[in-house]
Scaffold this motif. Structure first.
Motif, PDB file in Angstrom:
ATOM      1  N   ASP A 223      17.704 -17.951 -26.827  1.00  0.00           N
ATOM      2  CA  ASP A 223      17.776 -16.852 -25.864  1.00  0.00           C
ATOM      3  C   ASP A 223      19.084 -16.934 -25.079  1.00  0.00           C
ATOM      4  O   ASP A 223      19.979 -17.720 -25.410  1.00  0.00           O
ATOM      5  CB  ASP A 223      16.574 -16.873 -24.925  1.00  0.00           C
ATOM      6  CG  ASP A 223      16.440 -18.184 -24.173  1.00  0.00           C
ATOM      7  OD1 ASP A 223      17.459 -18.897 -24.013  1.00  0.00           O
ATOM      8  OD2 ASP A 223      15.314 -18.507 -23.738  1.00  0.00           O
ATOM      9  N   GLU A 224      19.189 -16.144 -24.016  1.00  0.00           N
ATOM     10  CA  GLU A 224      20.432 -16.048 -23.263  1.00  0.00           C
ATOM     11  C   GLU A 224      20.768 -17.325 -22.494  1.00  0.00           C
ATOM     12  O   GLU A 224      21.909 -17.481 -22.035  1.00  0.00           O
ATOM     13  CB  GLU A 224      20.368 -14.859 -22.296  1.00  0.00           C
ATOM     14  CG  GLU A 224      20.329 -13.510 -23.015  1.00  0.00           C
ATOM     15  CD  GLU A 224      20.305 -12.337 -22.048  1.00  0.00           C
ATOM     16  OE1 GLU A 224      20.448 -12.577 -20.831  1.00  0.00           O
ATOM     17  OE2 GLU A 224      20.144 -11.197 -22.501  1.00  0.00           O
ATOM     18  N   GLU A 225      19.838 -18.225 -22.338  1.00  0.00           N
ATOM     19  CA  GLU A 225      20.100 -19.495 -21.677  1.00  0.00           C
ATOM     20  C   GLU A 225      20.428 -20.596 -22.684  1.00  0.00           C
ATOM     21  O   GLU A 225      21.388 -21.352 -22.519  1.00  0.00           O
ATOM     22  CB  GLU A 225      18.899 -19.906 -20.816  1.00  0.00           C
ATOM     23  CG  GLU A 225      18.662 -19.009 -19.612  1.00  0.00           C
ATOM     24  CD  GLU A 225      19.832 -19.025 -18.640  1.00  0.00           C
ATOM     25  OE1 GLU A 225      20.442 -20.102 -18.453  1.00  0.00           O
ATOM     26  OE2 GLU A 225      20.147 -17.960 -18.071  1.00  0.00           O
ATOM     27  N   SER A 226      19.633 -20.674 -23.732  1.00  0.00           N
ATOM     28  CA  SER A 226      19.799 -21.773 -24.685  1.00  0.00           C
ATOM     29  C   SER A 226      20.965 -21.576 -25.643  1.00  0.00           C
ATOM     30  O   SER A 226      21.365 -22.520 -26.337  1.00  0.00           O
ATOM     31  CB  SER A 226      18.507 -21.976 -25.486  1.00  0.00           C
ATOM     32  OG  SER A 226      18.149 -20.795 -26.193  1.00  0.00           O
ATOM     33  N   ILE A 227      21.546 -20.384 -25.679  1.00  0.00           N
ATOM     34  CA  ILE A 227      22.641 -20.153 -26.617  1.00  0.00           C
ATOM     35  C   ILE A 227      23.895 -20.923 -26.226  1.00  0.00           C
ATOM     36  O   ILE A 227      24.681 -21.329 -27.083  1.00  0.00           O
ATOM     37  CB  ILE A 227      22.959 -18.646 -26.757  1.00  0.00           C
ATOM     38  CG1 ILE A 227      23.870 -18.432 -27.978  1.00  0.00           C
ATOM     39  CG2 ILE A 227      23.583 -18.080 -25.476  1.00  0.00           C
ATOM     40  CD1 ILE A 227      24.050 -16.995 -28.369  1.00  0.00           C
ATOM     41  N   TRP A 228      24.100 -21.185 -24.925  1.00  0.00           N
ATOM     42  CA  TRP A 228      25.329 -21.861 -24.515  1.00  0.00           C
ATOM     43  C   TRP A 228      25.321 -23.335 -24.881  1.00  0.00           C
ATOM     44  O   TRP A 228      26.325 -23.827 -25.452  1.00  0.00           O
ATOM     45  CB  TRP A 228      25.578 -21.643 -23.021  1.00  0.00           C
ATOM     46  CG  TRP A 228      25.530 -20.195 -22.670  1.00  0.00           C
ATOM     47  CD1 TRP A 228      24.688 -19.578 -21.800  1.00  0.00           C
ATOM     48  CD2 TRP A 228      26.336 -19.144 -23.235  1.00  0.00           C
ATOM     49  NE1 TRP A 228      24.922 -18.224 -21.770  1.00  0.00           N
ATOM     50  CE2 TRP A 228      25.925 -17.926 -22.643  1.00  0.00           C
ATOM     51  CE3 TRP A 228      27.357 -19.113 -24.182  1.00  0.00           C
ATOM     52  CZ2 TRP A 228      26.503 -16.714 -22.966  1.00  0.00           C
ATOM     53  CZ3 TRP A 228      27.943 -17.895 -24.508  1.00  0.00           C
ATOM     54  CH2 TRP A 228      27.514 -16.717 -23.908  1.00  0.00           C
TER      55      TRP A 228
END
Length: 287
Positions: free
Chosen positions: A149-154
């Motif tokens: 998701d938008e948090e774990s992608i980084w």
């Protein structure tokens, strides 16, 4: 200079706000420019000639910073002195429509140096873990693997970048990364200077001022990037960019340090080639 004072290899976490943007070297600008840097450039030129002739190792240089921090000047005053045949410079902007249809590291391929070359990235693949975070951009659906998701992608991208740089290192392409750590006040001074000087106004973009509104967010993202992607095989150097010529000296010294460890040598002729060379020398001398 003790380069370990500036080099990050992943063995410690840093607080970017505690790292100085200046070491009070501005008063030494003329001395560093006229006396210190020229012999460093001479040494770098010789090492680059050997690297280019040997064709065993390549070097990928990453220059990352906010606008007016000194990336372009480092290219002009340092790398432009090297042999153009063994040098390539790539500037990454916003991904094109074609690039967006590929994985985010796809556009790196044409920028990679061959063995014997130094490739310079004015901005780089690290933009893909900076700009989207600062501006909370929604990535394309294809950028998200299943379960991400938008948090774990980084964290996933940090890991991918480290693996990619390890892959390059294992294939004799050595990645060295320079972060130009500049203060907000110094950036303002340089931007105003550009804006007021007709000969420098072409270097200015209105977006340079607009991006200052995100200064604190940039510092947060930069700190995360430095902590998560510094490795022994691909270190970051955090440079006190308020001191312009001191920073250029450090870039020179870091490049020399890496190339001396690689220890490139001019190829020597052996066997039949050496015998033929001696014959041709004798032939020409006897004309």
């Amino acid at each position: 200079m003790n380069l370990d004072d500036y080099r990050l290899t992943g063995n410690r976490k840093i607080d970017l706000g505690e790292i100085p943007t200046t070491e009070g070297k501005t008063d030494e600008n003329e001395k560093i420019r006229d006396e210190v840097i020229p012999p460093l450039v001479d040494r770098l030129q010789l090492l680059h000639q050997k690297l280019n002739a040997e064709e065993k190792h390549g070097i990928l240089v990453v220059l990352q910073a906010l606008d007016a921090a000194g990336k372009d000047e480092s290219i002009s005053y340092i790398f432009s002195n090297l042999n153009a045949q063994g040098l390539k410079v790539t500037t990454f902007g916003k991904p094109t429509e074609v690039e967006q249809k590929h994985d985010y590291l796809w556009r790196m391929m044409p920028a990679l140096p061959a063995r014997g070359e130094i490739g310079i990235l004015n901005r780089s693949h690290y933009e893909e873990v900076i700009a989207p975070r600062v501006h909370d951009n929604v990535l394309l659906d294809g950028d998200y693997p299943a379960g991400v998701d938008e948090e774990s992608i980084w964290p996933m991208r940090y890991k991918q970048i480290k693996n990619y740089e390890k892959y390059l290192h294992d294939n004799n392409i050595h990645v060295v990364k320079f972060f130009f750590h500049m203060s907000k006040d110094e950036q303002k001074r340089r931007l105003v200077e550009r804006m007021k000087d007709p000969d420098k106004q072409h270097e200015f973009s209105f977006s340079d001022v607009e991006e200052r509104e995100y200064w604190d967010k940039y510092q947060e993202v930069f700190e995360d990037m430095l902590n998560e992607t510094s490795t022994e095989y691909s270190p970051w150097y955090v440079l006190p960019a308020d001191d312009e010529w001191h920073t250029r000296r450090l870039v020179n010294e870091a490049m020399i340090d890496l190339m001396e460890k690689l220890d490139p040598k001019f190829p020597e002729m052996t066997g039949e080639d050496k015998k033929k060379l001696e014959e041709y020398i004798e032939k020409l001398e006897n004309e």
